[in-house]
Design a protein around this motif. Structure first.
Motif, PDB file in Angstrom:
ATOM      1  N   GLN A  78      21.321  50.811-100.888  1.00 39.27           N
ATOM      2  CA  GLN A  78      21.651  50.899-102.301  1.00 39.27           C
ATOM      3  C   GLN A  78      21.066  52.156-102.937  1.00 39.27           C
ATOM      4  O   GLN A  78      21.742  52.839-103.718  1.00 39.27           O
ATOM      5  CB  GLN A  78      21.181  49.647-103.043  1.00 39.27           C
ATOM      6  N   ARG A  87      27.564  54.892-105.722  1.00 36.45           N
ATOM      7  CA  ARG A  87      27.384  53.957-106.837  1.00 36.45           C
ATOM      8  C   ARG A  87      26.847  54.804-107.977  1.00 36.45           C
ATOM      9  O   ARG A  87      25.746  55.334-107.882  1.00 36.45           O
ATOM     10  CB  ARG A  87      26.355  52.875-106.509  1.00 36.45           C
ATOM     11  N   ASP A  89      25.472  55.020-111.505  1.00 40.65           N
ATOM     12  CA  ASP A  89      24.853  54.422-112.675  1.00 40.65           C
ATOM     13  C   ASP A  89      23.994  55.518-113.281  1.00 40.65           C
ATOM     14  O   ASP A  89      23.190  56.122-112.570  1.00 40.65           O
ATOM     15  CB  ASP A  89      24.002  53.219-112.263  1.00 40.65           C
TER      16      ASP A  89
END
Length: 115
Positions: A78, A87, A89
């Motif tokens: 992650q 990802r 963010d």
């Protein structure tokens, strides 16, 4: 407005700490997740992580996931996904981007060892 302020404050703090960590780039791997054996730069990151994920990786706010007890491999995956913006963010990507592979491994080991 308050959530926006919190995100901006976390982003500014994370940038400063993450750049300090990246400058060293040599976080020592830890055994057993003992906070006393963390490298100084990774230790400096823990309060930033704790601001959302809790001091021992247990979040007090449902918006943020618990990190405690997650498998280290999952946490590494992650953090790398945030780092490469697979990802994306705004806060997590900016925190992960300057982390060295060693620092990512060290953080993952630390949080995976929390109960």
């Amino acid at each position: 407005m308050k959530p926006l302020f919190r995100i901006l404050a976390a982003l500014l703090l994370s940038q400063a700490a993450a750049h300090a960590l990246a400058a060293d780039g040599q976080a020592a791997l830890i055994a057993g997740g003992n906070p006393d054996t963390l490298s100084p730069h990774v230790s400096a990151m823990l309060p930033l992580c704790a601001s959302c994920h809790g001091a021992d990786g247990i979040s007090a706010v449902g918006l943020y996931p618990n990190l405690a007890g997650q498998k280290a491999e999952y946490l590494v995956k992650q953090l790398n996904a945030f780092k490469t913006r697979e990802r994306n963010d705004p806060v997590m990507s900016s925190m992960a981007e300057p982390l060295s592979p060693e620092a990512i491994q060290e953080l993952a080991q630390y949080f995976s060892s929390r109960k």
